[in-house]
Design an enzyme around this catalytic site. Structure first.
Site, PDB file in Angstrom:
ATOM      1  N   LYS A 170       0.875  -1.179   0.000  1.00  0.00           N
ATOM      2  CA  LYS A 170       0.000   0.000   0.000  1.00  0.00           C
ATOM      3  C   LYS A 170       0.910   1.226   0.000  1.00  0.00           C
ATOM      4  O   LYS A 170       1.408   1.652   1.044  1.00  0.00           O
ATOM      5  CB  LYS A 170      -0.893  -0.051   1.252  1.00  0.00           C
ATOM      6  CG  LYS A 170      -1.537   1.253   1.672  1.00  0.00           C
ATOM      7  CD  LYS A 170      -2.701   1.637   0.788  1.00  0.00           C
ATOM      8  CE  LYS A 170      -3.407   2.892   1.255  1.00  0.00           C
ATOM      9  NZ  LYS A 170      -2.610   4.123   1.214  1.00  0.00           N
ATOM     10  N   GLU A 245       9.618   2.791  10.728  1.00  0.00           N
ATOM     11  CA  GLU A 245      10.654   3.776  10.414  1.00  0.00           C
ATOM     12  C   GLU A 245       9.937   5.119  10.334  1.00  0.00           C
ATOM     13  O   GLU A 245       9.145   5.337   9.420  1.00  0.00           O
ATOM     14  CB  GLU A 245      11.275   3.353   9.069  1.00  0.00           C
ATOM     15  CG  GLU A 245      12.352   4.239   8.541  1.00  0.00           C
ATOM     16  CD  GLU A 245      13.476   4.428   9.502  1.00  0.00           C
ATOM     17  OE1 GLU A 245      13.933   3.421  10.060  1.00  0.00           O
ATOM     18  OE2 GLU A 245      13.868   5.575   9.728  1.00  0.00           O
ATOM     19  N   CYS A 279      13.853  11.519   5.230  1.00  0.00           N
ATOM     20  CA  CYS A 279      13.819  11.246   6.686  1.00  0.00           C
ATOM     21  C   CYS A 279      15.170  11.546   7.291  1.00  0.00           C
ATOM     22  O   CYS A 279      15.264  11.792   8.491  1.00  0.00           O
ATOM     23  CB  CYS A 279      13.370   9.849   7.088  1.00  0.00           C
ATOM     24  SG  CYS A 279      13.023   8.728   5.811  1.00  0.00           S
ATOM     25  N   GLU A 377       9.985  17.698  14.156  1.00  0.00           N
ATOM     26  CA  GLU A 377      10.291  17.475  12.735  1.00  0.00           C
ATOM     27  C   GLU A 377       9.377  18.348  11.896  1.00  0.00           C
ATOM     28  O   GLU A 377       8.161  18.378  12.103  1.00  0.00           O
ATOM     29  CB  GLU A 377      10.055  16.006  12.386  1.00  0.00           C
ATOM     30  CG  GLU A 377      10.374  15.691  10.939  1.00  0.00           C
ATOM     31  CD  GLU A 377      10.287  14.205  10.599  1.00  0.00           C
ATOM     32  OE1 GLU A 377       9.271  13.579  10.948  1.00  0.00           O
ATOM     33  OE2 GLU A 377      11.229  13.695   9.978  1.00  0.00           O
TER      34      GLU A 377
HETATM   35  C1  UN1 Z   1      15.276   8.962   3.512  1.00  0.00           C
HETATM   36  O1  UN1 Z   1      16.038   9.650   4.150  1.00  0.00           O
HETATM   37  O2  UN1 Z   1      14.060   9.204   3.508  1.00  0.00           O
HETATM   38  O3  UN1 Z   1      20.450   7.986   2.772  1.00  0.00           O
HETATM   39  C2  UN1 Z   1      15.813   7.862   2.683  1.00  0.00           C
HETATM   40  C3  UN1 Z   1      19.931   8.488   1.772  1.00  0.00           C
HETATM   41  C4  UN1 Z   1      19.167   7.604   0.822  1.00  0.00           C
HETATM   42  C5  UN1 Z   1      17.790   7.257   1.327  1.00  0.00           C
HETATM   43  C6  UN1 Z   1      17.223   8.175   2.301  1.00  0.00           C
HETATM   44  N1  UN1 Z   1      19.900   6.413   0.614  1.00  0.00           N
HETATM   45  O4  UN1 Z   1      20.020   9.653   1.523  1.00  0.00           O
END
Ligand code: UN1
Length: 489
Positions: A170, A245, A279, A377
């Site tokens: 999803k 996550e 993230c 955040e």
């Molecule tokens: C994310 O931060 O949402 O480390 C993923 C990075 C990528 C993925 C990030 N490999 O910047």
């Protein structure tokens, strides 16, 4: 463009449809068949029926299917990247990176088809053999966000498939077009019917039905902390295995001895790349006082020069944010922030040809411990500068965040670097590199409020999608009882 849901190897029409909009110009990208709760039942039963044959397909052959997916992704990289940018706005160079991460993951996890390592260990009794092997978990539900619409799903889909699970995916309703295009690659590679099912719908109902479904034993979720917590509650009651996550408040620590030019380049990239919607994006800059003045000046200068616009234009540095709601949320958090700290640059909704959802990259100075800007955040292009006196104070400020995903430190002093590596408590730590750029062969995830102890990517990703099975073979031909009961002392 039109896309449908994929259930039991067939593209399925919906009773109704929803649209996906390009956040750079508000044009409709595609019309999407909307999944219903009844589709969840259909997808779960398809996955359940397909499980046995997929489980018994030798893992090296499951791995080969992943290699084929990797090959097709490579051929289609540009086409998919363009669609990805139109679907969610990130600049084209980063969209290519998003697809590349899935290519890398396909090959890495394809290789796991010939590993999926278990182990043997000596056993205490004569004529007895012991081994631990990995079993697939069964039907798994994957719920993913829009910010890395191919990369993040690939962290879940590939390990789940290579381990022999069947899937219901999803994706975020913000990125259905690229999600369906991704599933088409699996179809082209020959994924058996029912092994991989796709359900797309706005709102929470479909995801909730998936989370609550008794036949879905494992859930993997990436997204907001609020949603993650409610999934955790439901999954906890149903005794499901769950990987979460969620949020981050990642920091770059800058020591007085840092290479200033490098810090400026790295901070701009980590804070404003992907419009701050990674993230792992840096949203705190924890700076030692001696270098703070020069750094602020250089950063302000460079931030002003960032070019906003449609990510398909290769000259653009910063694309739009995902939608109007996000734009309004970011702006209201920035307005609240402006009451507690000083704006160096940005802090406004940006006008790019009168269309789309753009926010000016924003720098705050004088951000105080415990303030909203320090703690919450924002998930947008906003960087908060916090001044500190020492390495110890910097690490303390970093570690007191309720989140714990990624931290970076800039220093040229090896003693400080090693102290930081030891004392920083986040799942990712970078030395002389921004907070983004995790490679897929290493575990990815965070501590404290960011996650629930699981990791994605690397071999660690297999833990969520497999169950350990310990097997003992007694070839003594007699009753040996349990070794603990045979001791004479
Ligand atoms: C994310 O931060 O949402 O480390 C993923 C990075 C990528 C993925 C990030 N490999 O910047």
């Amino acid at each position: 463009m039109k896309f449908q849901n994929y259930i039991n190897g067939k593209w399925v029409k919906g009773k109704s449809a929803f649209q996906t909009i390009n956040p750079a110009n508000e044009e409709i990208v595609a019309e999407i068949a909307q999944a219903e709760i009844s589709d969840v039942d259909a997808a779960v039963s398809a996955a359940k029926n397909a499980f046995n044959a997929w489980r018994l397909t030798p893992a090296p052959l499951r791995g080969e299917l992943l290699f084929k997916v990797g090959d097709i992704l490579k051929q289609k990289k540009e086409e998919l990247s363009q669609l990805l940018t139109r679907d969610m706005g990130k600049v084209i160079a980063e969209a290519r990176g998003d697809v590349q991460e899935a290519i890398d993951m396909a090959y890495f996890m394809g290789g796991e088809g010939r590993r999926l390592l278990g182990y043997t260990a000596p056993v205490e009794m004569m004529n007895k053999f012991g081994m631990a092997v990995r079993d697939p978990s069964g039907v798994v539900g994957l719920i993913t966000p829009w910010n890395f619409p191919i990369a993040v799903p690939s962290w879940k889909i590939f390990p789940a498939l290579v381990a022999g699970n069947t899937i219901i995916w999803k994706p975020s309703p913000e990125t259905p077009a690229i999600s369906a295009a991704f599933v088409k690659v699996f179809e082209e590679a020959g994924i058996p019917a029912g092994v991989f099912n796709l359900l797309m719908a706005p709102g929470a109902d479909v995801a909730k039905a998936l989370v609550d479904h008794p036949d879905v034993r494992v859930l993997s979720f990436t997204g907001s902390t609020t949603t993650g917590r409610s999934i955790a509650e439901a999954a906890g009651k149903l005794n499901k295995k769950l990987s979460l996550e969620m949020g981050g408040k990642n920091a770059i620590i800058v020591m007085d001895d840092a290479n200033l030019d490098l810090v400026v380049d790295a901070s701009l990239w980590a804070a404003f790349g992907t419009t701050g919607q990674r993230c792992t994006a840096a949203s705190r800059l924890i700076v030692q006082k001696g270098i703070a003045g020069k750094l602020k000046e250089a950063l302000t200068e460079r931030t002003k020069k960032l070019k906003l616009g449609d990510g398909l234009d290769s000259k653009v540095d910063v694309g739009p944010v995902i939608n109007k709601t996000a734009l309004e949320r970011i702006h209201s958090m920035v307005q609240a922030g402006a009451k507690e700290a000083r704006v160096l640059v940005g802090a406004s909704v940006a006008d790019v040809n009168g269309k789309g959802f753009f926010y000016s990259p924003t720098l705050f100075d004088g951000v105080k411990p415990g303030s909203m800007l320090e703690a919450e955040e924002i998930f947008g292009p906003v960087l908060s500068i916090i001044e500190v006196n020492s390495l110890e104070e910097a690490i303390e400020v970093n570690n007191r965040s309720k989140y714990g995903l990624s931290t970076s430190i800039f220093t040229q002093d090896v003693n400080r670097a090693f102290t930081a590596m030891r004392d920083i408590f986040t799942g990712l730590v970078y030395i002389n590199h921004g907070t983004t750029g995790a490679e897929i062969q290493f575990p990815f995830g965070g501590v404290r409020g960011t996650g629930n102890g699981h990791r994605e990517a690397g071999q660690a990703a297999l833990e969520v999608f497999t169950e350990w099975k310990s097997i003992y073979v007694d070839y003594s031909g007699k009753l040996q009882r349990a070794q603990i009961d045979n001791r004479e002392e």
